[in-house]
Design a protein around this motif. Structure first.
Motif, PDB file in Angstrom:
ATOM      1  N   SER A   1       9.798   5.689   2.749  1.00 25.77           N
ATOM      2  CA  SER A   1       8.781   6.575   3.325  1.00 25.77           C
ATOM      3  C   SER A   1       7.482   6.566   2.519  1.00 25.77           C
ATOM      4  O   SER A   1       6.471   7.105   2.976  1.00 25.77           O
ATOM      5  CB  SER A   1       9.309   8.007   3.411  1.00 25.77           C
ATOM      6  OG  SER A   1       9.472   8.550   2.114  1.00 25.77           O
ATOM      7  N   MET A   2       7.496   5.959   1.342  1.00 21.34           N
ATOM      8  CA  MET A   2       6.311   5.929   0.479  1.00 21.34           C
ATOM      9  C   MET A   2       5.414   4.722   0.764  1.00 21.34           C
ATOM     10  O   MET A   2       4.219   4.759   0.494  1.00 21.34           O
ATOM     11  CB  MET A   2       6.744   5.877  -0.990  1.00 21.34           C
ATOM     12  CG  MET A   2       7.586   7.036  -1.429  1.00 21.34           C
ATOM     13  SD  MET A   2       8.170   6.777  -3.114  1.00 21.34           S
ATOM     14  CE  MET A   2       9.155   8.241  -3.341  1.00 21.34           C
TER      15      MET A   2
ATOM     16  N   LYS B   1       3.266   2.407   2.858  1.00 17.30           N
ATOM     17  CA  LYS B   1       2.503   2.409   4.110  1.00 17.30           C
ATOM     18  C   LYS B   1       2.366   1.005   4.686  1.00 17.30           C
ATOM     19  O   LYS B   1       2.268   0.830   5.899  1.00 17.30           O
ATOM     20  CB  LYS B   1       1.118   3.007   3.866  1.00 17.30           C
ATOM     21  CG  LYS B   1       1.154   4.490   3.516  1.00 17.30           C
ATOM     22  CD  LYS B   1      -0.201   5.021   3.106  1.00 17.30           C
ATOM     23  CE  LYS B   1      -1.206   4.918   4.233  1.00 17.30           C
ATOM     24  NZ  LYS B   1      -2.499   5.547   3.896  1.00 17.30           N
TER      25      LYS B   1
ATOM     26  N   GLU C   1       0.873  -1.162   0.000  1.00 14.50           N
ATOM     27  CA  GLU C   1       0.000   0.000   0.000  1.00 14.50           C
ATOM     28  C   GLU C   1       0.914   1.216   0.000  1.00 14.50           C
ATOM     29  O   GLU C   1       1.794   1.345   0.861  1.00 14.50           O
ATOM     30  CB  GLU C   1      -0.905   0.028   1.222  1.00 14.50           C
ATOM     31  CG  GLU C   1      -1.839   1.223   1.221  1.00 14.50           C
ATOM     32  CD  GLU C   1      -2.746   1.286   2.433  1.00 14.50           C
ATOM     33  OE1 GLU C   1      -3.429   2.325   2.578  1.00 14.50           O
ATOM     34  OE2 GLU C   1      -2.762   0.344   3.237  1.00 14.50           O
ATOM     35  N   ILE C   2       0.697   2.098  -0.972  1.00 14.44           N
ATOM     36  CA  ILE C   2       1.559   3.257  -1.177  1.00 14.44           C
ATOM     37  C   ILE C   2       0.827   4.529  -0.762  1.00 14.44           C
ATOM     38  O   ILE C   2      -0.376   4.673  -0.994  1.00 14.44           O
ATOM     39  CB  ILE C   2       1.987   3.350  -2.669  1.00 14.44           C
ATOM     40  CG1 ILE C   2       2.604   2.032  -3.152  1.00 14.44           C
ATOM     41  CG2 ILE C   2       2.934   4.527  -2.898  1.00 14.44           C
ATOM     42  CD1 ILE C   2       3.783   1.541  -2.344  1.00 14.44           C
ATOM     43  N   ASP C   3       1.559   5.443  -0.151  1.00 11.89           N
ATOM     44  CA  ASP C   3       1.013   6.750   0.216  1.00 11.89           C
ATOM     45  C   ASP C   3       0.484   7.426  -1.055  1.00 11.89           C
ATOM     46  O   ASP C   3       1.243   7.614  -2.012  1.00 11.89           O
ATOM     47  CB  ASP C   3       2.128   7.587   0.851  1.00 11.89           C
ATOM     48  CG  ASP C   3       1.721   9.021   1.135  1.00 11.89           C
ATOM     49  OD1 ASP C   3       0.519   9.357   1.079  1.00 11.89           O
ATOM     50  OD2 ASP C   3       2.628   9.819   1.434  1.00 11.89           O
ATOM     51  N   PRO C   4      -0.812   7.764  -1.097  1.00  6.96           N
ATOM     52  CA  PRO C   4      -1.381   8.354  -2.321  1.00  6.96           C
ATOM     53  C   PRO C   4      -0.638   9.596  -2.805  1.00  6.96           C
ATOM     54  O   PRO C   4      -0.502   9.802  -4.014  1.00  6.96           O
ATOM     55  CB  PRO C   4      -2.820   8.707  -1.909  1.00  6.96           C
ATOM     56  CG  PRO C   4      -3.122   7.821  -0.756  1.00  6.96           C
ATOM     57  CD  PRO C   4      -1.809   7.607  -0.039  1.00  6.96           C
ATOM     58  N   ALA C   5      -0.144  10.415  -1.896  1.00  9.13           N
ATOM     59  CA  ALA C   5       0.563  11.640  -2.287  1.00  9.13           C
ATOM     60  C   ALA C   5       1.892  11.340  -2.977  1.00  9.13           C
ATOM     61  O   ALA C   5       2.444  12.208  -3.655  1.00  9.13           O
ATOM     62  CB  ALA C   5       0.795  12.526  -1.069  1.00  9.13           C
ATOM     63  N   GLN C   6       2.390  10.112  -2.822  1.00 11.01           N
ATOM     64  CA  GLN C   6       3.688   9.753  -3.387  1.00 11.01           C
ATOM     65  C   GLN C   6       3.598   8.653  -4.444  1.00 11.01           C
ATOM     66  O   GLN C   6       4.619   8.118  -4.864  1.00 11.01           O
ATOM     67  CB  GLN C   6       4.625   9.302  -2.260  1.00 11.01           C
ATOM     68  CG  GLN C   6       4.838  10.383  -1.204  1.00 11.01           C
ATOM     69  CD  GLN C   6       5.814   9.949  -0.161  1.00 11.01           C
ATOM     70  OE1 GLN C   6       7.021   9.883  -0.435  1.00 11.01           O
ATOM     71  NE2 GLN C   6       5.333   9.641   1.036  1.00 11.01           N
TER      72      GLN C   6
ATOM     73  N   CYS D   1      -3.363   2.745  -5.271  1.00 14.52           N
ATOM     74  CA  CYS D   1      -2.317   2.750  -4.238  1.00 14.52           C
ATOM     75  C   CYS D   1      -2.067   1.364  -3.661  1.00 14.52           C
ATOM     76  O   CYS D   1      -1.165   1.193  -2.841  1.00 14.52           O
ATOM     77  CB  CYS D   1      -2.681   3.724  -3.124  1.00 14.52           C
ATOM     78  SG  CYS D   1      -2.695   5.435  -3.691  1.00 14.52           S
TER      79      CYS D   1
ATOM     80  N   TYR E   1       6.629   6.882  -6.495  1.00 14.30           N
ATOM     81  CA  TYR E   1       6.887   5.477  -6.196  1.00 14.30           C
ATOM     82  C   TYR E   1       6.857   4.649  -7.480  1.00 14.30           C
ATOM     83  O   TYR E   1       7.747   3.831  -7.728  1.00 14.30           O
ATOM     84  CB  TYR E   1       5.865   4.913  -5.197  1.00 14.30           C
ATOM     85  CG  TYR E   1       6.064   3.437  -5.011  1.00 14.30           C
ATOM     86  CD1 TYR E   1       7.027   2.957  -4.124  1.00 14.30           C
ATOM     87  CD2 TYR E   1       5.365   2.511  -5.788  1.00 14.30           C
ATOM     88  CE1 TYR E   1       7.262   1.598  -3.996  1.00 14.30           C
ATOM     89  CE2 TYR E   1       5.599   1.156  -5.668  1.00 14.30           C
ATOM     90  CZ  TYR E   1       6.544   0.704  -4.776  1.00 14.30           C
ATOM     91  OH  TYR E   1       6.794  -0.644  -4.675  1.00 14.30           O
TER      92      TYR E   1
END
Length: 113
Positions: free
Chosen positions: A88-89, A91, A16-21, A56, A25
């Motif tokens: 950091s990307m 989650k 699961e990836i941070d939507p803002a990044q 994401c 990513y």
């Protein structure tokens, strides 16, 4: 078929990836996959997809020639760069161990770049 040190190693990664990044990513992931396939003969396949309507949430199917090829991949400079740049990307990350049942592919044609 029981996995041995010399048999193909197949695993699935759920991320699961941070939507803002997500865009950043995805660019780093594509670069890492291209480098792995180009430079590591023991990396047989890396396919990354996102869940429909949930961009994401990614799934990566990884196929390595054997356990040694997988361990070499983890130590490769391009993989270490990817892990560091994306830490950091991400989650959530879940690695799923599998047993190969039937593995077939037609050629080495990149379907999406």
């Amino acid at each position: 078929m029981a996995h041995t040190a010399s048999s193909p190693l197949v695993r699935m990664a759920e991320l699961e990836i941070d939507p803002a990044q997500l865009e950043a990513y995805t660019a780093l992931l594509k670069t890492e996959i291209e480098a792995s396939i180009a430079m590591e003969p023991g990396v047989l396949m890396l396919h990354a997809v996102s869940l429909k309507d949930q961009p994401c949430h990614l799934r990566i199917m990884e196929v390595y020639a054997d356990q040694n090829a997988y361990e070499a991949h983890l130590r490769s400079p391009h993989f270490m760069t990817y892990k560091s740049a994306t830490s950091s990307m991400v989650k959530a990350l879940r690695l799923i161990e599998t047993e190969p049942v039937a593995l077939r592919a037609r050629g080495n044609i990149p379907l999406v770049t």
